[in-house]
Design an enzyme around this catalytic site. Structure first.
Site, PDB file in Angstrom:
ATOM      1  N   GLY A  46     -12.979   1.148 -16.294  1.00 49.63           N
ATOM      2  CA  GLY A  46     -13.614   0.443 -17.185  1.00 49.63           C
ATOM      3  C   GLY A  46     -12.695   0.128 -18.662  1.00 49.63           C
ATOM      4  O   GLY A  46     -12.199   0.722 -18.672  1.00 49.63           O
ATOM      5  N   GLN A  51     -12.107  -3.521 -26.791  1.00 48.91           N
ATOM      6  CA  GLN A  51     -10.986  -2.754 -26.450  1.00 48.91           C
ATOM      7  C   GLN A  51      -9.637  -3.362 -26.676  1.00 48.91           C
ATOM      8  O   GLN A  51      -8.514  -2.924 -27.010  1.00 48.91           O
ATOM      9  CB  GLN A  51     -11.255  -1.882 -25.924  1.00 48.91           C
ATOM     10  CG  GLN A  51     -11.727  -0.664 -25.546  1.00 48.91           C
ATOM     11  CD  GLN A  51     -11.924  -0.067 -24.707  1.00 48.91           C
ATOM     12  OE1 GLN A  51     -12.779   0.253 -23.034  1.00 48.91           O
ATOM     13  NE2 GLN A  51     -11.396   1.030 -24.132  1.00 48.91           N
ATOM     14  N   CYS A  93     -11.092   7.993 -22.204  1.00 52.44           N
ATOM     15  CA  CYS A  93     -10.934   6.257 -22.445  1.00 52.44           C
ATOM     16  C   CYS A  93      -9.865   5.761 -22.717  1.00 52.44           C
ATOM     17  O   CYS A  93      -8.937   6.417 -23.373  1.00 52.44           O
ATOM     18  CB  CYS A  93     -12.001   6.678 -23.804  1.00 52.44           C
ATOM     19  SG  CYS A  93     -12.057   5.143 -24.331  1.00 52.44           S
ATOM     20  N   LEU A  94      -9.534   4.574 -23.096  1.00 49.61           N
ATOM     21  CA  LEU A  94      -8.521   3.880 -23.183  1.00 49.61           C
ATOM     22  C   LEU A  94      -8.174   4.034 -24.010  1.00 49.61           C
ATOM     23  O   LEU A  94      -6.675   3.517 -24.907  1.00 49.61           O
ATOM     24  CB  LEU A  94      -8.555   2.332 -21.721  1.00 49.61           C
ATOM     25  CG  LEU A  94      -8.158   2.475 -20.355  1.00 49.61           C
ATOM     26  CD1 LEU A  94      -8.462   1.842 -19.853  1.00 49.61           C
ATOM     27  CD2 LEU A  94      -6.793   3.319 -20.063  1.00 49.61           C
ATOM     28  N   HIS A 135     -20.732   4.207 -20.681  1.00 49.54           N
ATOM     29  CA  HIS A 135     -20.175   4.414 -22.062  1.00 49.54           C
ATOM     30  C   HIS A 135     -19.347   3.171 -22.356  1.00 49.54           C
ATOM     31  O   HIS A 135     -19.075   2.906 -23.463  1.00 49.54           O
ATOM     32  CB  HIS A 135     -18.003   4.865 -20.584  1.00 49.54           C
ATOM     33  CG  HIS A 135     -17.141   5.117 -21.443  1.00 49.54           C
ATOM     34  ND1 HIS A 135     -17.016   6.415 -22.056  1.00 49.54           N
ATOM     35  CD2 HIS A 135     -16.152   3.671 -22.364  1.00 49.54           C
ATOM     36  CE1 HIS A 135     -15.641   6.492 -22.811  1.00 49.54           C
ATOM     37  NE2 HIS A 135     -14.980   4.741 -22.769  1.00 49.54           N
ATOM     38  N   GLU A 136     -18.771   2.032 -21.300  1.00 48.26           N
ATOM     39  CA  GLU A 136     -18.942   0.428 -21.644  1.00 48.26           C
ATOM     40  C   GLU A 136     -19.598  -0.129 -22.974  1.00 48.26           C
ATOM     41  O   GLU A 136     -19.334  -0.983 -23.558  1.00 48.26           O
ATOM     42  CB  GLU A 136     -18.657  -0.296 -20.031  1.00 48.26           C
ATOM     43  CG  GLU A 136     -16.931  -0.024 -19.413  1.00 48.26           C
ATOM     44  CD  GLU A 136     -16.014   0.116 -20.561  1.00 48.26           C
ATOM     45  OE1 GLU A 136     -15.488   0.076 -21.493  1.00 48.26           O
ATOM     46  OE2 GLU A 136     -15.334   1.399 -19.292  1.00 48.26           O
ATOM     47  N   HIS A 139     -19.469   1.183 -25.930  1.00 54.24           N
ATOM     48  CA  HIS A 139     -17.997   0.274 -26.436  1.00 54.24           C
ATOM     49  C   HIS A 139     -18.330  -1.121 -27.550  1.00 54.24           C
ATOM     50  O   HIS A 139     -18.761  -1.547 -28.286  1.00 54.24           O
ATOM     51  CB  HIS A 139     -16.827  -0.046 -25.433  1.00 54.24           C
ATOM     52  CG  HIS A 139     -15.760   1.025 -25.322  1.00 54.24           C
ATOM     53  ND1 HIS A 139     -14.879   1.670 -26.252  1.00 54.24           N
ATOM     54  CD2 HIS A 139     -15.740   1.445 -24.280  1.00 54.24           C
ATOM     55  CE1 HIS A 139     -14.446   2.369 -25.898  1.00 54.24           C
ATOM     56  NE2 HIS A 139     -14.441   2.285 -24.364  1.00 54.24           N
TER      57      HIS A 139
HETATM   58 NI    NI Z   1     -13.300   3.287 -22.823  1.00 57.57          NI
END
Ligand code: NI
Length: 179
Positions: A46, A51, A93-94, A135-136, A139
């Site tokens: 995701g 981000q 996480c990215l 999680h998203e 963000h």
């Molecule tokens: Ni993340």
């Protein structure tokens, strides 16, 4: 279409509460397509607009990369309307370099969101998709999964990250599943 630059902790854009989308237009859809491409390339399950430095309540998700695009979710102004149960999931996480940790989440969620086709949809999710949705949406509220672990663990991670950056090794080893 160019890949977008993914911001990494401790970038300030990851701490901002994102703005609700008021117009679904061509510009937004182009951003969403670039976000999806960036997510697949990373690879990650995701990606949320903050981000990539955009303060907008937009996320893309795909828990099945075997057929990219087939199960792709493009969600605008997503919100959790129901949540139940508890699950502990090892998240990455990215935007968080080289780190995974167990996080407690609701086991099942019902999410309402708008799509690029201007339709309002509901998604019932459990398992990885439920975790990824939470999680998203975190963000979008300026929260990372490392805000949901103990202060000691977070401090240890900060030190580890400083060391990795100092040694020029940051981002060399991607963590397992990145959401
Ligand atoms: Ni993340």
């Amino acid at each position: 279409m160019a890949l977008l630059k993914i911001r990494k902790f401790p970038d300030d854009s990851l701490k901002q509460v994102a703005q609700p989308v008021e117009n679904i237009d061509g510009k937004l859809n182009a951003l969403i397509d670039s976000m999806a491409q960036t997510m697949y390339a990373a690879p990650g399950v995701g990606l949320a607009a903050p981000q990539v430095g955009e303060s907008m309540r937009v996320v893309v998700l795909d828990t099945d990369h075997d057929e990219p695009g087939k199960h792709l979710l493009k969600l605008i102004n997503p919100r959790i309307v129901e949540a139940e149960g508890k699950v502990i999931w090892e998240e990455g996480c990215l935007s968080v370099i080289d780190y995974n940790a167990d996080v407690e989440r609701a086991a099942r969620v019902l999410v309402r969101a708008w799509t690029p086709d201007q339709e309002e949809i509901e998604i019932e999710a459990d398992d990885l998709l439920a975790v990824a949705l939470q999680h998203e949406i975190d963000h979008l509220d300026g929260k990372l999964f490392i805000d949901r672990i103990s202060r000691i663990k977070r401090e240890l991670y900060r030190r580890k990250l400083k060391k990795l950056i100092r040694e020029g090794k940051a981002d060399e080893r991607p963590s397992k599943v990145r959401i």
